[in-house]
Design an enzyme around this catalytic site. Structure first.
Site, short mmCIF file in Angstrom:
data_model
loop_
_atom_site.label_atom_id
_atom_site.label_comp_id
_atom_site.label_asym_id
_atom_site.label_seq_id
_atom_site.Cartn_x
_atom_site.Cartn_y
_atom_site.Cartn_z
N HIS A 140 0.87 -1.18 0.00
CA HIS A 140 0.00 0.00 0.00
C HIS A 140 0.91 1.23 0.00
CE1 HIS A 140 -2.88 2.86 1.82
NE2 HIS A 140 -3.83 2.03 1.44
N ASP A 217 2.96 -5.07 7.60
CA ASP A 217 1.76 -4.25 7.53
C ASP A 217 0.56 -5.20 7.62
OD1 ASP A 217 -0.44 -2.81 6.85
OD2 ASP A 217 0.36 -1.98 4.99
N GLN A 220 -4.61 -5.38 6.43
CA GLN A 220 -5.62 -6.23 5.77
C GLN A 220 -5.60 -7.66 6.27
OE1 GLN A 220 -8.02 -5.34 3.78
NE2 GLN A 220 -7.38 -3.23 3.45
N LYS A 243 -10.57 -1.32 10.28
CA LYS A 243 -10.68 -2.48 9.38
C LYS A 243 -11.19 -3.71 10.13
CE LYS A 243 -7.71 -0.53 6.13
NZ LYS A 243 -8.14 -0.04 4.84
N CYS A 381 -4.79 2.66 -3.68
CA CYS A 381 -3.52 3.12 -3.06
C CYS A 381 -2.39 2.12 -3.29
CB CYS A 381 -3.68 3.38 -1.56
SG CYS A 381 -4.81 4.70 -1.19
N1 PMP Z 1 -1.87 -0.98 4.43
C1 PMP Z 1 -2.82 -1.66 3.80
C2 PMP Z 1 -2.50 -3.00 3.23
C3 PMP Z 1 -4.10 -1.12 3.69
O1 PMP Z 1 -5.06 -1.79 3.05
C4 PMP Z 1 -4.37 0.14 4.24
C5 PMP Z 1 -5.74 0.79 4.12
N2 PMP Z 1 -6.35 0.63 2.90
C6 PMP Z 1 -3.34 0.81 4.90
C7 PMP Z 1 -2.10 0.21 4.99
C8 PMP Z 1 -3.55 2.16 5.52
O2 PMP Z 1 -4.47 2.06 6.55
P1 PMP Z 1 -5.11 3.38 7.20
O3 PMP Z 1 -5.65 4.18 6.06
O4 PMP Z 1 -6.16 2.83 8.09
O5 PMP Z 1 -4.03 4.07 7.93
#
Ligand code: PMP
Length: 424
Positions: A140, A217, A220, A243, A381
């Site tokens: 991401h 990370d 997900q 999430k 993203c």
């Molecule tokens: N890493 C991953 C794999 C994600 O899917 C996301 C959110 N889509 C994030 C990081 C960032 O999370 P947040 O926007 O809640 O900070």
């Protein structure tokens, strides 16, 4: 008996014998009873954020009506109560991911802030010009850009661990990317776009054999996979509360104590100090050293409530249900024909990315929306993933514990309709 009817009976059989009663679970999520453009809402944007159960909504109302007060700094009853809720939430997270100590659990506003905190502090402490970082191609943006901001600006070089066309990381390339200059490996546990669940255990073992720390990370993964940070032996882990059925604005940076002790704070302000003078400031003990300013103490309690809710149902039951939904949805999308699925890894979380061949993902998403079906479109993203496949975006349907096979059927009917409208 038609194949479709047979599938229907199989699904009913599965539902009846599933440990989870989906209808009962759906009753816990008031937002799901809504109609959108006259259709019952089908919410398939769970990878972006999950809906909140009544217990989380009740907790928020209770906090503001009975306990609201700032934490840590007060001696009065309400402040002590709010502090207790906040610190108990920390203990809950510690247990949920099996950290060794509560001091390893830092509250942040989400995965993004967790990774920014680490990238800033780690780069300040350990990165010198010419050092290297390894980041997977399926990260991401929030696990790429912070490293560009802080590590690259100190002269570090980012090396990319690639994935194949099924969406699986080429782990055999990791050893070749590692040099004596490698300072950290950053990898997502599960891809928000491809659904791939990476073999993070293997990545960590490989990195550790060269004494290189690993950031996982888990934004997900936390809502789908049981994570034990001690067993995994990851050095850092990031997650987002929203999430996993909690409020927005709360997340976690987990770090092994030995690293968190060494790392400098990310932000300065109240709560993160021991003593302040114009000559010298000393910092608070862990984890407060990384929690400057007024934390999202209400959000922390909502995360506690959400994790209790997940524990009550059982993450393994949730994962089993989501796996069935993904299998069914994938099979039915493939049956339609003329659709490309992105992400065909053997081990996936319940994320299905696809495009109707010849149609733009936005158009597909808009048509589905008008049928009451919420999916996400665009790059999610993860622009490097789009660059890998040479596309501008995908349609992404992502499933959670409250989704049903009937909702998958609605999605399939919607895709068929969009295909008819968009492709000649
Ligand atoms: N890493 C991953 C794999 C994600 O899917 C996301 C959110 N889509 C994030 C990081 C960032 O999370 P947040 O926007 O809640 O900070």
């Amino acid at each position: 008996m038609s194949a479709e009817f047979f599938c229907y009976l199989c699904r009913k059989f599965f539902q009846n014998f599933s440990i989870m009663n989906i209808q009962q679970i759906r009753n816990d999520f008031p937002i799901l009873t809504q109609k959108i453009y006259g259709y019952p809402l089908v919410y398939l944007d769970n990878a972006a954020t999950t809906q909140k159960p009544q217990c989380v909504l009740d907790y928020i109302m209770k906090f503001y009506t009975e306990y609201n007060s700032n934490i840590h700094r007060g001696v009065h009853f309400l402040s002590e109560k709010a502090t207790e809720i906040y610190e108990n939430a920390r203990l809950k997270v510690k247990e949920f991911i099996n950290a060794k100590s509560r001091t390893e659990i830092v509250f942040t506003k989400g995965s993004t802030e967790a990774i920014n905190t680490l990238a800033y502090s780690f780069s300040l402490k350990y990165i010198n010009p010419g050092d290297e970082l390894i980041i997977s191609e399926m990260e991401h943006h929030s696990d790429i850009v912070p490293w560009q901001l802080y590590a690259q600006s100190k002269g570090a070089i980012i090396k990319v661990l690639p994935f194949d066309n099924n969406g699986e990381l080429l782990l055999n390339k990791l050893e070749n990317l590692i040099t004596e200059k490698t300072k950290i490996v950053c990898v997502t546990f599960a891809s928000n776009t491809l659904g791939t669940v990476n073999d993070v255990e293997k990545i960590i073992k490989t990195a550790h054999s060269h004494q290189i720390p690993v950031l996982v990370d888990a934004a997900q993964a936390i809502q789908h996979v049981k994570i034990d940070v001690q067993k995994l032996d990851c050095d850092f882990l990031a997650l987002s509360g929203h999430k996993i059925y909690a409020e927005t604005g709360i997340g976690i940076l987990y770090g092994k104590e030995k690293f968190l002790e060494e790392l400098p704070p990310y932000q300065g302000g109240g709560d993160m100090i021991k003593n302040v003078s114009f000559l010298k400031t000393t910092y608070a003990e862990l984890p407060l050293k990384f929690e400057a300013g007024t934390s999202n103490f209400v959000g922390a309690g909502s995360l506690h409530t959400a994790l209790d809710y997940v524990d009550k149902i059982g993450l393994e039951n949730i994962a089993a249900h989501e796996a069935e939904l993904l299998k069914y949805a994938t099979q039915r999308v493939e049956e339609i024909g003329g659709i490309t699925i992105y992400g065909k890894a053997k081990n996936k979380v319940s994320v299905l990315s696809f495009n109707i061949n010849g149609a733009h993902h936005y158009d597909t998403g808009m048509i589905l929306d008008k049928l009451g079906i919420a999916v996400r479109t665009g790059t999610h993203c993860t622009e490097p993933i789009m660059q890998h496949f040479g596309i501008t975006g995908t349609v992404r349907a992502s499933f959670a514990l409250y989704n049903t096979f009937e909702e998958v059927d609605r999605l399939i009917e919607g895709i068929k309709r969009a295909k008819k409208m968009l492709v000649q």
